[in-house]
Write a protein that holds these residues in place. Structure first.
Motif, PDB file in Angstrom:
ATOM      1  N   GLN A 195       0.816  -1.207   0.000  1.00  0.00           N
ATOM      2  CA  GLN A 195       0.000   0.000   0.000  1.00  0.00           C
ATOM      3  C   GLN A 195       0.857   1.268   0.000  1.00  0.00           C
ATOM      4  N   ALA A 196       1.916   1.273   0.809  1.00  0.00           N
ATOM      5  CA  ALA A 196       2.795   2.442   0.849  1.00  0.00           C
ATOM      6  C   ALA A 196       3.513   2.626  -0.482  1.00  0.00           C
ATOM      7  N   PHE A 197       3.882   1.538  -1.106  1.00  0.00           N
ATOM      8  CA  PHE A 197       4.531   1.597  -2.415  1.00  0.00           C
ATOM      9  C   PHE A 197       3.559   2.135  -3.462  1.00  0.00           C
ATOM     10  N   LYS A 198       2.325   1.685  -3.391  1.00  0.00           N
ATOM     11  CA  LYS A 198       1.289   2.171  -4.301  1.00  0.00           C
ATOM     12  C   LYS A 198       1.074   3.674  -4.106  1.00  0.00           C
ATOM     13  N   ASP A 199       0.994   4.092  -2.854  1.00  0.00           N
ATOM     14  CA  ASP A 199       0.796   5.514  -2.561  1.00  0.00           C
ATOM     15  C   ASP A 199       1.967   6.343  -3.094  1.00  0.00           C
TER      16      ASP A 199
END
Length: 339
Positions: A195-199
């Motif tokens: 999720q952090a990578f996507k963000d």
């Protein structure tokens, strides 16, 4: 090396994010196959080689294009190690960024300052067609985290990553502070679903560069990985499936045992954790299967077992649950080595 999901921009944080020679990975694999074929036997006994085993990360980005290249390199065939624009390379090595070796350019990049040369035509050669003779002896395959997880560390199945992989945008540079934050989080296993990578990718949309979209970069599933190995076109010198069988497809497993010789049993494990993170573990079902296999081998009077796995005992510390088997425990390297 042109895949949009790669995080080369983390090079300043970790050497594993990008290496100057990576655009030659397929050519290097073919050269290695040719070298193995040239070996006439063991250095002391002169005994011929029995087989080759790959121990995982046979692909880098869980991409169908890479799986095709890997299987052709091992079993023989023509390969064009290129995605996107068929006429030119589209990646960090023609970006004009000093963070990466720019082999065709006069730019005094960080690698040239360390002695890397300027080589005209390097990138055209790197993506040019080549032919692998294929191994001339049987080969087997063990799975690794880069063969199963986006980026080698995120739980699969998110359509965002699948769409990004085949799309037309690629991030090539990132402020050091943002890179350190994302890498520190990855190392600690703090972002198993990405999720952090996507963000991060969404926040950097304006700074991305255009590349040619390509459906061949789509991720493959574990079932597709098995079926590709079982494709008769990739049998080469055998065995058919390279360790995997239809039973693996039916059960959804990627571990197996095979006979090395009359008195040696080979065992290939699947240590990738589908819950995410680049470190591994095994589920209870696989651990119990391993124990039964070892006991059966002992009963039959066989003297030796060789166990192959992508992760080492020290890098099997990720006990995150498999989302497909939420009630099943995961077991680390210490427990595996004790068995």
């Amino acid at each position: 090396v042109q895949h949009p999901l790669r995080y080369e921009y983390l090079r300043s944080q970790t050497a594993s994010a990008w290496r100057p020679q990576e655009s030659l990975s397929v050519a290097g694999a073919v050269s290695l196959v040719e070298r193995v074929n040239a070996l006439r036997g063991a250095p002391v006994t002169a005994s011929p080689l029995h087989f080759v085993m790959t121990t995982g990360d046979n692909t880098d980005n869980n991409a169908k294009s890479e799986l095709d290249w890997f299987l052709k390199a091992m079993s023989g065939g023509r390969i064009t190690p290129n995605t996107g624009d068929p006429r030119r390379y589209e990646g960090v090595q023609d970006s004009g960024l000093k963070l990466y070796w720019q082999p065709d350019a006069a730019l005094r990049d960080a690698d040239k300052q360390l002695g890397f040369p300027r080589i005209h035509g390097f990138l055209d050669a790197a993506i040019g067609e080549l032919r692998s003779p294929g191994l001339n002896l049987p080969w087997y395959s063990t799975v690794g985290n880069h063969d199963a997880l986006p980026g080698g560390c995120y739980a699969p199945g998110d359509s965002f990553f699948a769409d990004f992989a085949v799309g037309g945008r690629k991030l090539m540079e990132l402020p050091d502070s943002a890179g350190k934050a994302i890498w520190d989080n990855v190392k600690k296993g703090g972002d198993p679903k990405g999720q952090a990578f996507k963000d991060l990718l969404k926040s950097q949309a304006r700074h991305m560069r255009s590349v040619t979209p390509d459906e061949s970069r789509a991720p493959f599933t574990p079932a597709e990985y098995l079926k590709a190995h079982l494709d008769p076109a990739h049998t080469g010198p055998g065995p058919h499936g390279h360790g995997y069988t239809q039973a693996n497809v039916d059960a959804g497993t990627q571990y197996y045992a095979f006979r090395v010789s009359d008195d040696i049993l080979g065992i290939s494990l699947d240590t990738t954790d589908p819950g995410g993170h680049y470190e591994g573990s095994v589920g209870t079902t696989q651990l119990n299967w391993l124990e039964r296999t070892l006991k059966d081998n002992e009963k039959n009077g066989d003297s030796h077992v060789i166990v192959f796995s992508h992760h080492t005992g020290k890098t099997m510390r990720n006990l995150r649950q498999d989302p497909h088997h939420p009630r099943e425990a995961r077991h680390g390297g210490d427990e595996l080595l004790a068995l």
